[in-house]
Design an enzyme around this catalytic site. Structure first.
Site, PDB file in Angstrom:
ATOM      1  N   ASN A  98       0.850  -1.194   0.000  1.00  0.00           N
ATOM      2  CA  ASN A  98       0.000   0.000   0.000  1.00  0.00           C
ATOM      3  C   ASN A  98       0.885   1.243   0.000  1.00  0.00           C
ATOM      4  OD1 ASN A  98       0.767  -0.803   2.599  1.00  0.00           O
ATOM      5  ND2 ASN A  98      -1.012   0.142   3.577  1.00  0.00           N
ATOM      6  N   ASP A 309       2.556  -6.349  11.997  1.00  0.00           N
ATOM      7  CA  ASP A 309       1.772  -5.322  11.301  1.00  0.00           C
ATOM      8  C   ASP A 309       2.322  -3.934  11.652  1.00  0.00           C
ATOM      9  OD1 ASP A 309      -0.057  -4.007   9.726  1.00  0.00           O
ATOM     10  OD2 ASP A 309      -1.782  -4.378  11.016  1.00  0.00           O
ATOM     11  N   HIS A 313       3.055   5.957  11.337  1.00  0.00           N
ATOM     12  CA  HIS A 313       2.397   7.189  10.890  1.00  0.00           C
ATOM     13  C   HIS A 313       3.096   8.381  11.528  1.00  0.00           C
ATOM     14  CE1 HIS A 313      -0.983   5.312   8.847  1.00  0.00           C
ATOM     15  NE2 HIS A 313      -1.162   4.520   9.891  1.00  0.00           N
ATOM     16  N   PHE A 327      -5.498   4.428  11.025  1.00  0.00           N
ATOM     17  CA  PHE A 327      -5.288   3.170  11.737  1.00  0.00           C
ATOM     18  C   PHE A 327      -3.797   2.814  11.721  1.00  0.00           C
ATOM     19  CE2 PHE A 327      -9.720   2.646  10.234  1.00  0.00           C
ATOM     20  CZ  PHE A 327     -10.338   2.237  11.404  1.00  0.00           C
TER      21      PHE A 327
END
Length: 435
Positions: A98, A309, A313, A327
């Site tokens: 992503n 995971d 951010h 998230f």
């Protein structure tokens, strides 16, 4: 390069710590023994490291990280993400697609690989997407991306919303002998949710995410996996219903595997103290009965491995309400330490089980060469942990660009002392401490 690690300990197959010295030669594990006489060495040893009784393990393997490059380098880069992984004892990681641009063509995929080859200090395997730009219904050219070096196919970050698209992707992946790795999230069941739907979401006045958002898509996908024969791997399982579906699928002989993250094993929604973005992750922290189902799922083999995971951010993005924050939680630098502290020291898991879930099993699931093993001839990918000395999670010492985690300030055990990749020292605790 010849390196001797002496006075270490490894975990045996009956969960006993045994004394060991390991000789690393030309990027491989050359010899393993309790000690070596000087006359055994056929070449001068370049470096000798006295491990002082600390634990030596195969390098950890993380099949689920986000390195954000290209496109979001203010959050993380391949260089900083891989350094964070090495800090946590990981020697092989698998990076999600992503990105911007999404590596959905061979040309774009190879550009990411070029950055990995230049900057990564650990072995970084790159995922390719299932569909163009992640959110389309147009499948990528799987065969060409496989030839280009794609590790597996996933749209992690979003679920594949239509059954027909997932069926065709699985059918193609099965033909190409490639795994489909799924972020399972039915967006039609989200209803604007930002945290788990339960008592705590009501107390905080925040819209909830029901468990069926995840489990219903897993139920759909395991039937499609049975139909197509693909290896179907479920990302970050979080609910008891999901565990039940996966357990039933395995009993039916369907080729499904699954991972769980440390934060879902340790935290629940009732732990969330306030409306702050550091507690917002996808899937969200669930209820206590979900947490217990995840632990039981690991212990009975329903869930195959532990992944982080790692989802970095920017600080300003996360220091706000659940309603506005993205998230994600970072996890590479302290995942082993969390599991060791909360589960091994408490007697819930054995150290042997944890090494299996965090090194051996993920490598086996995805056929990642000889990674994840301590054996002669294997790549000299190793981590060394101090199991006895407590330390505090301090975001001032993170190697990741990001600090979005509620675990800051926790006291943990098992801090990483050294990490080797192909015999090269890529992390050393003494350097961090300025020694």
């Amino acid at each position: 390069m010849h390196t001797l690690l002496k006075n270490g300990k490894i975990i045996s197959h009956d969960n006993q710590l045994i004394d060991v010295s390991i000789w690393l030669k030309d990027g491989k594990i050359h010899a393993i023994g309790e000690a070596f006489d000087d006359d055994i060495f056929d070449h001068p040893i370049d470096q000798i490291i006295d491990v002082k009784g600390q634990l030596i393990t195969p390098g950890l393997v993380d099949v689920h990280v986000h390195f954000r490059e290209p496109g979001f380098t203010y959050k993380e880069t391949i260089k900083t993400g891989s350094q964070a992984a090495a800090r946590g004892g990981f020697t092989t990681v698998c990076a999600m697609p992503n990105l911007d641009p999404v590596p959905d063509t061979v040309e774009k995929f190879k550009k990411v690989q070029e950055i990995i080859a230049r900057d990564s200090v650990v072995k970084t395997l790159q995922y390719a997407p299932i569909t163009e730009k992640l959110r389309s219904e147009v499948l990528v050219d799987q065969l060409e991306l496989k030839k280009a070096g794609a590790f597996a196919f996933t749209n992690d970050g979003v679920g594949v919303q239509t059954a027909g698209t997932m069926y065709l992707a699985m059918k193609e992946a099965a033909k190409n002998k490639m795994p489909i790795v799924a972020h399972t999230e039915d967006e039609s069941l989200l209803f604007g949710g930002v945290m788990h739907a339960g008592k705590r979401s009501k107390e905080l006045g925040l819209p909830g995410i029901i468990s069926a958002t995840e489990s219903s898509q897993i139920a759909r996908d395991v039937i499609l996996a049975e139909e197509t024969g693909v290896h179907y791997h479920v990302c970050h399982v979080s609910t008891k219903e999901s565990v039940r579906v996966i357990r039933d699928a395995k009993k039916a002989g369907i080729h499904v595997t699954a991972e769980v993250c440390p934060h879902h094993l340790i935290l629940v929604d009732e732990d969330i103290p306030k409306d702050h973005g550091y507690w917002k992750m996808n899937p969200p922290l669930r209820a206590t009965d979900d947490q217990q189902a995840l632990i039981e799922g690991l212990l009975d083999g329903t869930i195959d491995c532990i992944s982080t995971d790692h989802a970095p951010h920017g600080k300003e993005e996360k220091c706000c309400s659940f309603r506005q924050a993205p998230f994600g939680i970072v996890g590479s630098e302290y995942a082993f330490q969390l599991i060791y502290t909360y589960f091994v020291k408490s007697g819930i898991f054995t150290l042997e089980q944890v090494i299996n879930w965090m090194a051996i099993k993920p490598a086996e699931l995805f056929n990642i060469s000889k990674t994840g093993r301590l054996e002669i001839g294997a790549p000299a990918d190793l981590a060394i942990f101090d199991l006895d000395t407590a330390y505090t999670v301090d975001d001032q010492h993170f190697l990741s660009k990001a600090v979005n985690t509620p675990f800051v300030g926790r006291t943990l055990y098992g801090d990483t002392q050294y990490t080797f990749v192909d015999g090269k020292l890529v992390w050393q605790k003494a350097i961090e401490d300025g020694k």
